[in-house]
Design an enzyme around this catalytic site. Structure first.
Site, PDB file in Angstrom:
ATOM      1  N   ASP A  65       5.435 -19.322 -10.725  1.00 14.68           N
ATOM      2  CA  ASP A  65       4.671 -18.213 -10.198  1.00 14.68           C
ATOM      3  C   ASP A  65       3.991 -18.670  -8.899  1.00 14.68           C
ATOM      4  OD1 ASP A  65       3.613 -15.618 -10.454  1.00 14.68           O
ATOM      5  OD2 ASP A  65       1.698 -16.497 -11.039  1.00 14.68           O
ATOM      6  N   THR A  98       4.430 -12.631  -5.112  1.00 15.38           N
ATOM      7  CA  THR A  98       3.599 -13.584  -4.386  1.00 15.38           C
ATOM      8  C   THR A  98       4.447 -14.573  -3.593  1.00 15.38           C
ATOM      9  OG1 THR A  98       3.437 -14.958  -6.361  1.00 15.38           O
ATOM     10  CG2 THR A  98       1.665 -13.421  -5.992  1.00 15.38           C
ATOM     11  N   THR A  99       5.537 -15.035  -4.208  1.00 17.59           N
ATOM     12  CA  THR A  99       6.400 -15.983  -3.496  1.00 17.59           C
ATOM     13  C   THR A  99       7.049 -15.292  -2.305  1.00 17.59           C
ATOM     14  OG1 THR A  99       6.885 -16.903  -5.663  1.00 17.59           O
ATOM     15  CG2 THR A  99       8.175 -17.732  -3.839  1.00 17.59           C
ATOM     16  N   ASP A 391       2.156 -10.118 -15.373  1.00 14.44           N
ATOM     17  CA  ASP A 391       2.959  -9.613 -14.258  1.00 14.44           C
ATOM     18  C   ASP A 391       3.654  -8.325 -14.658  1.00 14.44           C
ATOM     19  OD1 ASP A 391       2.225 -11.851 -12.951  1.00 14.44           O
ATOM     20  OD2 ASP A 391       4.227 -12.710 -12.718  1.00 14.44           O
TER      21      ASP A 391
HETATM   22  P1  ADP Z   1       7.957 -13.360  -6.491  1.00 11.63           P
HETATM   23  O1  ADP Z   1       6.785 -14.261  -6.712  1.00 11.63           O
HETATM   24  O2  ADP Z   1       8.107 -13.010  -5.067  1.00 11.63           O
HETATM   25  O3  ADP Z   1       7.975 -12.190  -7.384  1.00 11.63           O
HETATM   26  P2  ADP Z   1      10.244 -14.247  -7.967  1.00 11.63           P
HETATM   27  O4  ADP Z   1      10.582 -15.652  -8.281  1.00 11.63           O
HETATM   28  O5  ADP Z   1       9.782 -13.391  -9.060  1.00 11.63           O
HETATM   29  O6  ADP Z   1       9.214 -14.269  -6.787  1.00 11.63           O
HETATM   30  O7  ADP Z   1      11.535 -13.601  -7.303  1.00 11.63           O
HETATM   31  C1  ADP Z   1      11.567 -12.279  -6.908  1.00 11.63           C
HETATM   32  C2  ADP Z   1      12.883 -11.958  -6.236  1.00 11.63           C
HETATM   33  O8  ADP Z   1      13.979 -12.132  -7.142  1.00 11.63           O
HETATM   34  C3  ADP Z   1      12.903 -10.507  -5.815  1.00 11.63           C
HETATM   35  O9  ADP Z   1      13.486 -10.399  -4.550  1.00 11.63           O
HETATM   36  C4  ADP Z   1      13.768  -9.865  -6.881  1.00 11.63           C
HETATM   37  O10 ADP Z   1      14.403  -8.690  -6.420  1.00 11.63           O
HETATM   38  C5  ADP Z   1      14.758 -10.960  -7.150  1.00 11.63           C
HETATM   39  N1  ADP Z   1      15.434 -10.814  -8.441  1.00 11.63           N
HETATM   40  C6  ADP Z   1      14.881 -10.726  -9.651  1.00 11.63           C
HETATM   41  N2  ADP Z   1      15.815 -10.592 -10.620  1.00 11.63           N
HETATM   42  C7  ADP Z   1      17.012 -10.611 -10.006  1.00 11.63           C
HETATM   43  C8  ADP Z   1      18.369 -10.523 -10.445  1.00 11.63           C
HETATM   44  N3  ADP Z   1      18.675 -10.398 -11.715  1.00 11.63           N
HETATM   45  N4  ADP Z   1      19.331 -10.576  -9.509  1.00 11.63           N
HETATM   46  C9  ADP Z   1      19.022 -10.724  -8.206  1.00 11.63           C
HETATM   47  N5  ADP Z   1      17.776 -10.824  -7.736  1.00 11.63           N
HETATM   48  C10 ADP Z   1      16.774 -10.758  -8.605  1.00 11.63           C
END
Ligand code: ADP
Ligand code: MG
Length: 548
Positions: A65, A98-99, A391
């Site tokens: 996270d 956040t990332t 979240d």
């Molecule tokens: P953040 O802290 O930004 O939420 P995450 O590690 O949760 O970071 O990653 C979020 C990113 O991963 C977003 O761009 C989301 O659309 C993408 N994402 C999540 N699940 C999938 C999936 N199954 N396939 C492709 N992209 C995904």
């Protein structure tokens, strides 16, 4: 102390103050900001890696996270701290992304660096970035999908997407059902969501699938005494923030007891006082007591005799939840207690969850109060589940408030890049370059998702670009294949605010950092930025400040 008077320089700053100006200042700020983005980028996406963070006390947190990582890191550079603020704001406003926000800001600065090299003034870059950011909002809104509280399935998908990379697939499904159930039960007619009505109880032991959603409040404590009733229907609940004990006198008084009779009299008096306290509680009509402080052993006995289901040392936050759920008032003195202060619930009951006894307060006056009991094999697992749950609930709430969602998997970023490039050409001039740089920066998201999935960044991006050029707006990165996939069909969806907030704050921060051309850091023993005393040894050396 006053320094050397050999030359003629005029010092306007205290000796030891550090000053960097012009390009050097920009360069070092950008470098620091990029370093922060670099630290979290490997965690982006469902296949992102985790980080293990060890604090000064040796406590370990394992997470992917973004905001948790940055909060735990002992960051000192002022520009780097601004990046951390992005993550914190994103977390407060949306609870997810956040990332993404931090990675975007890092990339905006990286792209700006190239423009600075070409002697484009920061003001021009700032104007271009702001224009591009505004245009992005427009583009995002025009391509968003509407959603309402009835779209349970979509809401679950939003929750699952937000939890990607956290816990197992089956756990996510399970948690998503609970998150959506919980949020839907606390949403108002006008769409506002008050997550304060949701209690999350973390319980180590059992498996994730033993987690459950309960309507009402669950307190992680059993009843105080086995001879108290195990279950109370039609509960009238006293919420007491005062001890049911004899107050010890302030003065260290000594009582001389010279005979057994006197001792007995003394004990009798104590007993009478405690009995009196319990009588007062019972007289209010309460048959359940939640108490924040201590309860004397003897008082326990009287409470049991009076048939009052009692829980002691309830957390303050739980007391507040109980007050809200049951409509009761927290009383700070036993003397005040009256019938009007009591909360109401249809059932208060002690139940076993796996091997642990807990108190369930159900059928509350306020039907909007729900609880989630999270179970997991170890404290780390439960903590990470709780963060995932948090979240999930936040994004579902945000989606219900804004009533709009966008596809995930880099789809909006690729679409934005495409449309912003077209927009840039209508602007012209140097600002056009800045808008194009902004468009390029957006693509860091699909590129990083590809990289973290072990795919070729360029191939994946090229394929995505061409899908979007063909009008496939919801095409995102299929992380198993590297091929474009319709994210709406796949069910990878996010509330629009995840993107709008991330782009907004990444832009604002990038612009702010770019516009700094002078950094003046005062030297003062303890007033150093971030002045946490006794920081991590490893970081301590960085400032180059001696204590002597
Ligand atoms: P953040 O802290 O930004 O939420 P995450 O590690 O949760 O970071 O990653 C979020 C990113 O991963 C977003 O761009 C989301 O659309 C993408 N994402 C999540 N699940 C999938 C999936 N199954 N396939 C492709 N992209 C995904
Ligand atoms: Mg996320």
């Amino acid at each position: 102390m006053a320094g050397q008077f050999s030359g003629t320089p005029i010092y306007i700053l205290r000796e030891g103050s550090q000053r960097t100006a012009g390009r050097d200042a920009q360069r070092s700020n950008i470098m620091a900001a990029k370093a922060v983005a670099g630290a979290v980028r490997t965690t982006l996406g469902p296949l992102g890696m985790d980080k293990m963070l060890v604090d000064t006390l040796g406590d370990v947190v394992i997470t992917n996270d973004g905001v948790t990582i940055l909060k735990e890191m002992d960051i000192e550079h002022p520009a780097a701290k601004m990046m951390v603020e992005i993550a914190k704001t994103q977390d407060q406003e949306v609870g997810d992304g956040t990332t993404t926000a931090v990675v975007l800001a890092g990339e905006l600065l990286k792209q700006a660096e190239a423009l600075l090299e070409q002697d484009i003034h920061p003001t021009v870059i700032a104007a271009g970035y702001r224009a591009a950011s505004e245009k992005s909002m427009e583009i995002l809104r025009s391509s968003a999908v509407r959603i309402s509280a009835k779209d349970e399935d979509l809401l679950r998908k939003i929750a699952i997407t937000a939890m990607s990379g956290k816990g197992s697939q089956s756990a996510r499904d399970e948690l998503a059902v609970m998150a959506v159930g919980a949020v839907r039960s606390v949403v108002d007619e006008d769409g506002t969501v008050d997550t304060d009505n949701i209690t999350v109880v973390k319980k180590v032991g059992g498996g994730i699938n033993d987690s459950l959603l309960v309507s009402g409040v669950v307190i992680d404590k059993d009843r105080l005494h086995p001879s108290m009733p195990k279950s109370v229907t039609d509960a009238r609940i006293a919420l007491l923030n005062a001890a049911v004990e004899i107050e010890k006198t302030e003065v260290d008084a000594k009582i001389q007891i010279t005979s057994p009779d006197q001792l007995q009299a003394f004990l009798d008096q104590e007993e009478t006082m405690l009995k009196d306290m319990v009588d007062r509680i019972a007289a209010s009509g309460a048959n359940v007591l939640f108490e924040q402080k201590g309860i004397d052993d003897l008082a326990q006995h009287f409470l049991a005799k009076a048939g009052i289901y009692t829980v002691r040392r309830v957390k303050k936050s739980d007391m507040e939840k109980l007050a809200r759920a049951t409509g009761g008032r927290i009383i700070t003195s036993i003397h005040e207690i009256s019938k009007d202060d009591l909360g109401k619930a249809g059932l208060v009951e002690e139940r076993k969850v796996s091997d642990e006894k807990m108190t369930f307060v159900e059928q509350c006056v306020n039907p909007k109060s729900v609880s989630i009991i999270l179970r997991g094999g170890s404290e780390h697992v439960v903590d990470e589940l709780a963060r995932a749950m948090e979240d999930a609930m936040r994004v579902v709430g945000v989606a219900l408030e804004d009533k709009m969602l966008v596809p995930g998997g880099g789809a909006p970023e690729v679409e934005l890049a495409l449309r912003l490039r077209a927009f840039a050409s209508t602007v012209g001039g140097r600002e056009q370059l800045a808008i194009e740089a902004f468009a390029d920066a957006m693509e860091v998201i699909p590129k990083t998702l590809a990289e973290n999935a072990g795919l070729d960044q360029i191939d994946s991006l090229v394929a995505l670009r061409s899908a979007h050029e063909k009008g496939q707006k919801s095409s995102g990165l299929g992380i198993d294949t590297g091929k474009p996939v319709d994210m709406l069909k796949l069910g990878v969806v996010e509330p629009i605010r995840v993107k709008t907030q991330a782009i907004n704050s990444a832009t604002e921060t990038a612009v702010m950092i770019l516009r700094i051309d002078d950094v003046i850091a005062s030297k003062s023993g303890s007033g150093a930025p971030g002045g946490m005393p006794g920081g991590m040894g490893g970081m301590g050396g960085m400032g180059g400040e001696d204590f002597e």
